[in-house]
Write an enzyme that holds these catalytic residues in place. Structure first.
Site, mmCIF file in Angstrom:
data_model
loop_
_atom_site.group_PDB
_atom_site.id
_atom_site.type_symbol
_atom_site.label_atom_id
_atom_site.label_comp_id
_atom_site.label_asym_id
_atom_site.label_seq_id
_atom_site.Cartn_x
_atom_site.Cartn_y
_atom_site.Cartn_z
ATOM 1 N NE ARG A 58 -9.313 -50.968 52.004
ATOM 2 C CZ ARG A 58 -8.461 -51.165 51.008
ATOM 3 N NH1 ARG A 58 -8.524 -52.267 50.308
ATOM 4 N NH2 ARG A 58 -7.526 -50.277 50.715
ATOM 5 C CB THR A 59 -13.644 -45.757 54.160
ATOM 6 O OG1 THR A 59 -12.666 -46.526 54.850
ATOM 7 C CG2 THR A 59 -14.625 -45.162 55.152
ATOM 8 C CE LYS A 87 -11.366 -22.861 43.889
ATOM 9 N NZ LYS A 87 -12.794 -22.657 43.572
ATOM 10 N NE ARG A 108 -10.427 -42.278 55.271
ATOM 11 C CZ ARG A 108 -10.049 -43.521 54.981
ATOM 12 N NH1 ARG A 108 -9.130 -43.723 54.047
ATOM 13 N NH2 ARG A 108 -10.570 -44.549 55.598
#
Ligand code: CP
Length: 312
Positions: A58-59, A87, A108
């Protein structure tokens, strides 16, 4: 305060926003449906980087849809394994890289404090799309926007928050955003091991918000004007055995909702596992699908305000 005060602003915590800010965001969100229906492109030429180092449906997609509706473009990291973080690149170096490619970053990240750190290093605004178990401010904005549409006001209303109150970042941000309104009464419903953090309770006390901590969902249902369900989040538990003890603590069913005052709204940030029975979906209580659409409007509003899009 005015629309102009949002120009270039990062949204890291819901605590960074005033009550007046919320009014401006929601007023802007109300205008966004018109943008979707029209051919207007207030953010033509602007680029959003969606930097998602944790899974999301959703976000991320609503941020991307929001930018497309506003006429801007999107670049995305949707899987941390596909970025140079694997990395060993630090978050600060990632931000100092990505800022060169875009006008705004929605991030996020699994760590608490990650969005704040990103905002400290970034030359472009940062929108926190979920920082570990800490906060999810744009979710709180869409949750409150939905509650206001359903209840007209949250002042004088009783709201139950149910489930994972310890690790639930949507709960933390929602508790803080509701504390900006008068006479809101909160019922925190959780197993003892998933109670809301002491720090948040202290902040609510200081804000003069009445709250009660309870274990029984059925006792609370007749008392409240809205219910906010959350998933018990397996991925946040240090020990799986602890998750197993509480995973099915609450299941809201159509039958349980017959004890409600009336057709009270039931919200959920989603995804759900089994904490809302599918038989609730076709009742008037099920507001969780509307929340997702409101998320597009609220995220459009934020992007437009922060990037200076004109709305006539
Ligand atoms: N509500 C929410 O944050 O959903 P996603 O994890 O799918 O983005």
């Amino acid at each position: 305060m005015s629309r102009k005060s949002f120009l270039g602003k990062s949204i890291v915590s819901i605590k960074d926003l005033t009550r007046e800010d919320l009014d401006i965001i929601f007023e802007e969100a109300d205008k966004m449906e018109q943008i979707i229906k029209s051919n207007k492109k207030p953010l033509d030429g602007k680029i959003l980087a969606a930097l998602f180092m944790e899974p999301s449906t959703r976000t991320r997609l609503s941020f991307e849809a929001a930018m497309h509706h506003l006429g801007g473009s999107v670049i995305t990291v949707s899987d941390p394994k596909s970025s140079s973080a694997v990395k060993g690149e630090s978050l600060s170096d990632t931000i100092r890289t990505v800022e060169n490619y875009c006008d705004i970053i929605a991030i996020r990240h699994p760590l608490e404090g990650s969005a704040r750190l990103a905002a400290e290093f970034s030359r472009v605004p940062i929108l926190n799309g979920g920082s570990g178990a800490e906060e999810h401010p744009t979710q709180a904005l869409l949750d409150l926007y939905t509650l206001l549409k359903e209840l007209k006001t949250v002042e004088g209303k009783s709201i139950a928050m149910v489930g994972d109150l310890k690790y639930g970042r949507t709960i933390h941000s929602l508790a803080y955003i509701l504390s900006k309104y008068n006479a809101v009464k909160l019922y925190f419903v959780s197993p003892p091991s998933l109670r809301i953090k002491a720090e948040i309770k202290n902040d609510l006390k200081e804000a003069g918000i009445e709250f009660h901590e309870v274990e029984s969902l059925s006792e609370v249902i007749p008392l409240v004007d809205a219910i906010y369900m959350t998933r018990i989040q397996k991925e946040r538990f240090p020990q799986e055995a602890e998750y197993e003890k509480v995973k099915d603590a609450y299941v809201l069913t159509k039958e349980l909702l017959t004890f409600a005052k009336g057709p009270i709204p039931v919200l959920h940030p989603l995804p759900r596992v089994n904490e809302i029975s599918y038989d609730v979906d076709d009742t008037k209580h099920a507001v969780y699908f509307k929340q997702m659409y409101n998320g597009v409007l609220v995220r459009m509003a934020l992007l437009n305000l922060i990037l200076g899009g004109e709305v006539k």
